[in-house]
Design a protein around this motif. Sequence first.
Motif, PDB file in Angstrom:
ATOM      1  N   TYR A  27       0.841  -1.196   0.000  1.00 43.10           N
ATOM      2  CA  TYR A  27       0.000   0.000   0.000  1.00 43.10           C
ATOM      3  C   TYR A  27       0.877   1.247   0.000  1.00 43.10           C
ATOM      4  N   ASN A  28       0.741   2.049  -1.046  1.00 45.53           N
ATOM      5  CA  ASN A  28       1.345   3.383  -1.060  1.00 45.53           C
ATOM      6  C   ASN A  28       0.367   4.309  -0.352  1.00 45.53           C
ATOM      7  N   VAL A  29       0.747   4.811   0.815  1.00 44.74           N
ATOM      8  CA  VAL A  29      -0.190   5.529   1.675  1.00 44.74           C
ATOM      9  C   VAL A  29      -0.219   7.041   1.419  1.00 44.74           C
ATOM     10  N   GLU A  30       0.452   7.497   0.390  1.00 46.37           N
ATOM     11  CA  GLU A  30       0.428   8.917  -0.015  1.00 46.37           C
ATOM     12  C   GLU A  30       0.885   9.869   1.098  1.00 46.37           C
ATOM     13  N   ASN A  31       2.188   9.994   1.220  1.00 49.08           N
ATOM     14  CA  ASN A  31       2.767  11.040   2.067  1.00 49.08           C
ATOM     15  C   ASN A  31       2.320  10.975   3.529  1.00 49.08           C
ATOM     16  N   LEU A  32       2.710   9.906   4.206  1.00 53.60           N
ATOM     17  CA  LEU A  32       2.470   9.835   5.648  1.00 53.60           C
ATOM     18  C   LEU A  32       3.615  10.567   6.353  1.00 53.60           C
ATOM     19  N   MET A 214       7.388  -6.609  -2.965  1.00 54.17           N
ATOM     20  CA  MET A 214       6.176  -5.799  -2.919  1.00 54.17           C
ATOM     21  C   MET A 214       6.523  -4.322  -3.032  1.00 54.17           C
ATOM     22  N   GLY A 215       5.582  -3.545  -3.554  1.00 52.99           N
ATOM     23  CA  GLY A 215       5.779  -2.109  -3.535  1.00 52.99           C
ATOM     24  C   GLY A 215       5.229  -1.397  -4.743  1.00 52.99           C
ATOM     25  N   ASP A 216       5.534  -0.094  -4.798  1.00 55.71           N
ATOM     26  CA  ASP A 216       5.132   0.789  -5.891  1.00 55.71           C
ATOM     27  C   ASP A 216       6.323   0.892  -6.845  1.00 55.71           C
ATOM     28  N   PHE A 217       6.169   0.324  -8.049  1.00 58.57           N
ATOM     29  CA  PHE A 217       7.259   0.307  -9.017  1.00 58.57           C
ATOM     30  C   PHE A 217       7.190   1.458 -10.017  1.00 58.57           C
ATOM     31  N   ASN A 218       6.125   2.257  -9.964  1.00 54.19           N
ATOM     32  CA  ASN A 218       5.942   3.360 -10.909  1.00 54.19           C
ATOM     33  C   ASN A 218       6.082   2.900 -12.358  1.00 54.19           C
ATOM     34  N   ASP A 219       5.816   1.651 -12.604  1.00 57.29           N
ATOM     35  CA  ASP A 219       5.813   1.071 -13.946  1.00 57.29           C
ATOM     36  C   ASP A 219       4.744  -0.012 -14.002  1.00 57.29           C
ATOM     37  N   TYR A 220       4.364  -0.373 -15.228  1.00 53.56           N
ATOM     38  CA  TYR A 220       3.355  -1.398 -15.452  1.00 53.56           C
ATOM     39  C   TYR A 220       4.037  -2.758 -15.595  1.00 53.56           C
ATOM     40  N   PRO A 221       3.293  -3.857 -15.450  1.00 56.46           N
ATOM     41  CA  PRO A 221       3.926  -5.182 -15.486  1.00 56.46           C
ATOM     42  C   PRO A 221       4.770  -5.446 -16.722  1.00 56.46           C
ATOM     43  N   LEU A 268       0.473   0.196 -10.918  1.00 56.75           N
ATOM     44  CA  LEU A 268       1.835   0.582 -10.556  1.00 56.75           C
ATOM     45  C   LEU A 268       2.347  -0.193  -9.345  1.00 56.75           C
ATOM     46  N   ASP A 269       1.429  -0.834  -8.613  1.00 62.11           N
ATOM     47  CA  ASP A 269       1.773  -1.518  -7.367  1.00 62.11           C
ATOM     48  C   ASP A 269       1.770  -3.026  -7.612  1.00 62.11           C
ATOM     49  N   HIS A 270       2.822  -3.703  -7.167  1.00 61.10           N
ATOM     50  CA  HIS A 270       3.033  -5.084  -7.591  1.00 61.10           C
ATOM     51  C   HIS A 270       3.345  -6.017  -6.432  1.00 61.10           C
ATOM     52  N   LEU A 271       2.928  -7.265  -6.624  1.00 60.29           N
ATOM     53  CA  LEU A 271       3.297  -8.389  -5.759  1.00 60.29           C
ATOM     54  C   LEU A 271       3.975  -9.425  -6.645  1.00 60.29           C
ATOM     55  N   ILE A 272       5.218  -9.750  -6.326  1.00 58.40           N
ATOM     56  CA  ILE A 272       6.027 -10.647  -7.150  1.00 58.40           C
ATOM     57  C   ILE A 272       6.548 -11.774  -6.260  1.00 58.40           C
ATOM     58  N   VAL A 273       6.439 -13.016  -6.727  1.00 60.16           N
ATOM     59  CA  VAL A 273       6.817 -14.171  -5.910  1.00 60.16           C
ATOM     60  C   VAL A 273       7.613 -15.168  -6.748  1.00 60.16           C
ATOM     61  N   THR A 274       8.318 -16.056  -6.056  1.00 58.56           N
ATOM     62  CA  THR A 274       8.930 -17.198  -6.724  1.00 58.56           C
ATOM     63  C   THR A 274       7.859 -18.257  -6.973  1.00 58.56           C
ATOM     64  N   GLY A 275       8.150 -19.154  -7.915  1.00 54.36           N
ATOM     65  CA  GLY A 275       7.149 -20.105  -8.368  1.00 54.36           C
ATOM     66  C   GLY A 275       6.635 -21.063  -7.323  1.00 54.36           C
ATOM     67  N   ASN A 276       7.416 -21.284  -6.250  1.00 54.91           N
ATOM     68  CA  ASN A 276       6.973 -22.218  -5.214  1.00 54.91           C
ATOM     69  C   ASN A 276       5.943 -21.596  -4.272  1.00 54.91           C
ATOM     70  N   MET A 277       5.538 -20.343  -4.521  1.00 57.33           N
ATOM     71  CA  MET A 277       4.466 -19.732  -3.742  1.00 57.33           C
ATOM     72  C   MET A 277       3.195 -19.579  -4.570  1.00 57.33           C
ATOM     73  N   LEU A 319      -4.529   2.413  -4.512  1.00 58.79           N
ATOM     74  CA  LEU A 319      -5.310   1.376  -3.855  1.00 58.79           C
ATOM     75  C   LEU A 319      -4.375   0.235  -3.441  1.00 58.79           C
ATOM     76  N   PRO A 320      -4.650  -0.433  -2.334  1.00 59.16           N
ATOM     77  CA  PRO A 320      -3.793  -1.547  -1.907  1.00 59.16           C
ATOM     78  C   PRO A 320      -4.006  -2.794  -2.754  1.00 59.16           C
ATOM     79  N   VAL A 321      -2.962  -3.601  -2.829  1.00 65.18           N
ATOM     80  CA  VAL A 321      -2.995  -4.896  -3.505  1.00 65.18           C
ATOM     81  C   VAL A 321      -2.682  -5.963  -2.465  1.00 65.18           C
ATOM     82  N   PHE A 322      -3.374  -7.095  -2.530  1.00 64.50           N
ATOM     83  CA  PHE A 322      -3.111  -8.161  -1.568  1.00 64.50           C
ATOM     84  C   PHE A 322      -3.180  -9.519  -2.256  1.00 64.50           C
TER      85      PHE A 322
END
Length: 327
Positions: A27-32, A214-221, A268-277, A319-322
């Motif tokens: 979640y990018n919480v916008e300037n906390l 995890m995080g905001d990559f400011n890029d698309y997949p 822009l926000d991504h979740l990336i995992v290894t294949g065993n997950m 918006l958050p990604v989960f």
Amino acid sequence: MKAFFLFLFLIPAVSVPAQSRFRVMTYNVENLFDTRHDTLKNDDEFLPEGERKWDSRKYWDKLQKIAKVIAAVGEEQLPDLVALCEVENDSCLTDLTRRSVLRRAGYRYVMTQSRDARGVDVALLYQPARFRPLLVENIDVHPEEIGQKPTRDILHVTGLLQSSDTLDVYVCHMPSRGGGKEETEPFRIHTASLLRTSVDVILKERKLPRLLIMGDFNDYPHDRSLSQALKAQRPAEGKGNPSPKNLYNLSYEIKSGTYRYQGEWNTLDHLIVTGNMLPARGRVFMPEWLLEKDNTYGGYKPFRTYQGPRYLGGYSDHLPVFADLDL
């Protein structure tokens, strides 16, 4: 709203029992920002006398809203890991985890201490009964090597799961697109390449690596920083069974997007995992109360805290990604 906060107050301050579900979110919480001046950072606009008139009332309201989002994403069980982007300092996280309505959830945290000029960093909240950090590392992206200004470090946390297996977690907030996508893309590619270098070390050292990025990559997949520099592929692209030595971007499957710009949703926000997950599916958390009407382009957009200098009192411009991981 009152019923929701009553639910938070009833969260038991006890260890979390063993569960089969392992939920993570970013979640990018916008300037906390807190309301105190840091003489080493450019935080003037987020002070009571600054351009945004950022005061204690607005600050604590934002903390409660972030707590609400985290609890709502967790549903009946709070998320095990929460990656946060755009957090000013340790004080903000102390207030969020110990002094907000989230305090009985038992979260602990680690965060970076970057050279970013604005003073924003990334952080990881974790449930200590479900994930126990063993090693915390700040990865400096060395912006001077390509003539860029300091930016956020990458947070790398190695920890133990309840199963005693090791999980390596990276939290990133890649350089922004301010100045144009094409002009700033080399900086994101540079940063993603350094992340990939660290990932390669883990993949080589671990017999059965488990990585979560995890995080905001400011890029698309499909952009080069993710698809080429980081080598994060679409989950269905691998031949045969997913490999524990390959990275798979769960955000490929997101249709709605996490950020809206000029009427268009993008991820822009991504979740990336290894294949065993895998199998796992990235999902955007998009309840009505996180959105507002877009009077310019139509439809809806994230209900953000600020629109320029104008205070809106919302949650975030992202918006958050989960996802629920197979661990």
